[in-house]
Design an enzyme around this catalytic site. Structure first.
Site, short mmCIF file in Angstrom:
data_model
loop_
_atom_site.label_atom_id
_atom_site.label_comp_id
_atom_site.label_asym_id
_atom_site.label_seq_id
_atom_site.Cartn_x
_atom_site.Cartn_y
_atom_site.Cartn_z
N THR A 127 0.83 -1.21 0.00
CA THR A 127 0.00 0.00 0.00
C THR A 127 0.86 1.26 0.00
O THR A 127 1.91 1.31 0.63
CB THR A 127 -0.94 0.02 1.21
N GLY A 152 0.44 -5.65 8.83
CA GLY A 152 0.46 -4.28 9.34
C GLY A 152 -0.08 -4.23 10.75
O GLY A 152 -0.15 -5.24 11.46
N GLY A 153 -0.48 -3.02 11.17
CA GLY A 153 -1.02 -2.83 12.51
C GLY A 153 -2.53 -2.84 12.52
O GLY A 153 -3.19 -3.20 11.53
N ASP A 154 -3.10 -2.42 13.65
CA ASP A 154 -4.56 -2.46 13.81
C ASP A 154 -5.28 -1.59 12.80
O ASP A 154 -6.33 -1.96 12.29
CB ASP A 154 -4.93 -2.02 15.23
N GLY A 155 -4.71 -0.41 12.49
CA GLY A 155 -5.34 0.47 11.52
C GLY A 155 -5.41 -0.15 10.14
O GLY A 155 -6.44 -0.07 9.45
N GLY A 195 2.49 -4.02 13.62
CA GLY A 195 2.21 -2.69 14.12
C GLY A 195 2.76 -2.48 15.51
O GLY A 195 3.64 -3.22 15.96
N ARG A 259 2.87 12.97 13.82
CA ARG A 259 3.39 11.80 13.08
C ARG A 259 4.85 11.96 12.68
O ARG A 259 5.47 10.98 12.28
CB ARG A 259 2.53 11.54 11.84
N ASP A 426 -10.64 1.08 16.12
CA ASP A 426 -9.60 0.09 15.80
C ASP A 426 -8.26 0.75 15.47
O ASP A 426 -7.54 0.30 14.58
CB ASP A 426 -10.04 -0.79 14.62
N GLY A 427 -7.93 1.81 16.19
CA GLY A 427 -6.66 2.47 15.97
C GLY A 427 -6.66 3.49 14.85
O GLY A 427 -5.63 4.11 14.58
#
Length: 465
Positions: A127, A152-155, A195, A259, A426-427
């Site tokens: 992505t 990946g992570g939760d997002g 993540g 960020r 969810d993040g």
């Protein structure tokens, strides 16, 4: 053979439900890619090392006969092909920006070799921007795949899960602006944790371990999971598993604003800063309780107080006031920082949500409540914390009348000043000005995860001497 050396035989029993690959074993010279001297066959099995960790293990069977090896190879392959839940083709999404930008390395070094060993074909999308996976899922030919995998992570996982379910509604001809009874996701979803917190992966596997997650996918272990819809009165916002309003959402909003900082630093900074500027949200909560069957023993006593608060299952309940945090969770939400889970009284597929309301209190008491998540003590055993088991929730923020001071405006990322309140779903950060309606939908998606032996179609065994 005719060896004169006497060897003591050691018998090992391998259940075929634990085997995921079989290969012909050959000796090849350096640079030789095909052919070679046949030595036997190698069986690759999934080994449970304890503490929820899985690993792969190779068993070598030596035999120089081409006929014998080919016969065993064909027979074992036929057995492996009989396991219906095991994927043969996967659509894979890799988020290269997750956590420490390690998702790409994790996939190609730890995940892809196991997929190749199991003869699973993959179509990989790395992505490039937020929403990329969603746009791909809306267009791709999902019927060509047995499952979808997210690294990946939760997002990232939340985006892919949302995309899968949204695609299911589109294919079913449903209005995606208002989804009262959504259809199930067409294929299972696999999670490879890469993540920071990996709540979904921890909840499914009990551990953050890429190889364990990969082997659950390879073995076709499937768990049906409840999913929530998050909607305003006019549109569907998201499919998801959990959400926080108040402290949890403010913390995420502040972290997203910074960020440019390293992942762990910005989250620690956002947590401390939001805690220092701790302020409640004024809102009205309406919820529809879920009637729970009677339990025995201490479980019945524990639920007794909660049931008196819930009242009739057909009657909406309302509470209004100033709340520091509101959590709505359809899954237990385990992570390293909360080993018992953020919502330990719910389950993956029991058709209910946990509504956890933290009323306004002092910073000291709120910190005591937060610290309990890291221990085995009950984090809800405070007079300012209330828990409910529900099937629907409506959250209606109350807009503040009068000016918002500069300090609060910065803390909220100017959200309250603009009339948009942050939500942590969810993040993922979402901002909404109006009422948010949350519904739980039982077993709406299958996730590769918990080992359910009854799904396996064969109990054949292989005795190796």
């Amino acid at each position: 053979g005719d060896s004169s050396v006497a060897l003591q035989a050691q018998e090992e029993i391998i259940e075929m439900k634990d085997v995921f690959s079989v290969k012909l074993k050959r000796r090849r010279f350096a640079g030789q890619k095909k052919g070679g001297t046949l030595l036997g066959i190698t069986i690759f099995k999934c080994l449970n090392k304890g503490e929820n960790k899985l690993t792969d293990c190779a068993v070598h069977l030596n035999n120089l006969s081409e006929d014998h090896c080919q016969s065993w190879f064909r027979h074992l392959k036929e057995i492996l092909n009989g396991f219906q839940n095991r994927p043969k083709s996967l659509k894979v999404f890799v988020n290269p920006n997750s956590h420490k930008r390690e998702a790409t390395h994790i996939y190609y070094e730890k995940v892809a070799p196991l997929f190749k060993l199991a003869d699973i074909k993959t179509d990989v999308t790395v992505t490039e921007y937020e929403g990329h996976a969603l746009s791909v899922l809306k267009e791709c030919e999902l019927q060509a795949f047995d499952g979808v995998v997210c690294v990946g992570g939760d997002g990232s996982v939340s985006e892919v899960a949302h995309g899968l379910l949204l695609r299911a509604q589109i294919d079913a001809g449903k209005d995606t602006d208002y989804v009262s009874k959504p259809v199930r996701a067409p294929v299972p979803l696999g999670l490879i944790p890469a993540g920071t917190t990996n709540i979904l992966a921890h909840t499914l596997y009990g551990i953050k371990h890429a190889v364990t997650a990969t082997l659950h996918i390879v073995m076709g272990h499937i768990q049906a999971v409840d999913v929530c819809t998050f909607s305003t009165p006019s549109k569907l916002l998201r499919f998801g598993f959990s959400a926080m309003f108040g402290f949890g959402a403010r913390t995420l909003a502040l972290a997203e604003k910074h960020r440019w900082m390293p992942s762990s630093q910005r989250k620690d900074f956002a947590f401390i800063k939001t805690l220092a500027d701790l302020k409640p949200e004024e809102c009205e909560l309406s919820f529809l309780p879920l009637q729970i069957p009677q339990e025995d023993g201490h479980e019945k006593d524990r639920r007794k107080k909660e049931r008196t608060k819930r009242g009739s299952k057909d009657q909406w309940q309302k509470i209004q006031g100033h709340f520091l945090n509101v959590s709505i969770m359809a899954i237990p939400c385990l992570c390293s920082m909360a080993p018992r889970g953020l919502a330990p009284n719910t389950r993956l597929n029991n058709g209910s949500m946990a509504l956890i309301v933290v009323q306004n209190t002092s910073r000291t008491e709120f910190i005591k409540h937060l610290k309990r998540y890291t221990s085995v003590e009950n984090q809800f055993n405070f007079p300012f914390v209330e828990t409910y088991t529900v099937q629907e929730v409506k959250v209606q923020p109350r807009h503040k009348s009068g000016p918002v001071d500069a300090k609060e405006s910065m803390c909220l990322n100017a959200a309250s000043a603009e009339g948009n309140y942050p939500w942590n779903i969810d993040g993922d950060l979402m901002k909404e000005a109006s009422e948010v309606h949350v519904r739980v939908h039982p077993q709406l998606i299958d996730l590769y995860g918990v080992n359910t032996d009854d799904l396996e179609s064969s109990q054949a065994t292989c005795n190796c001497i």
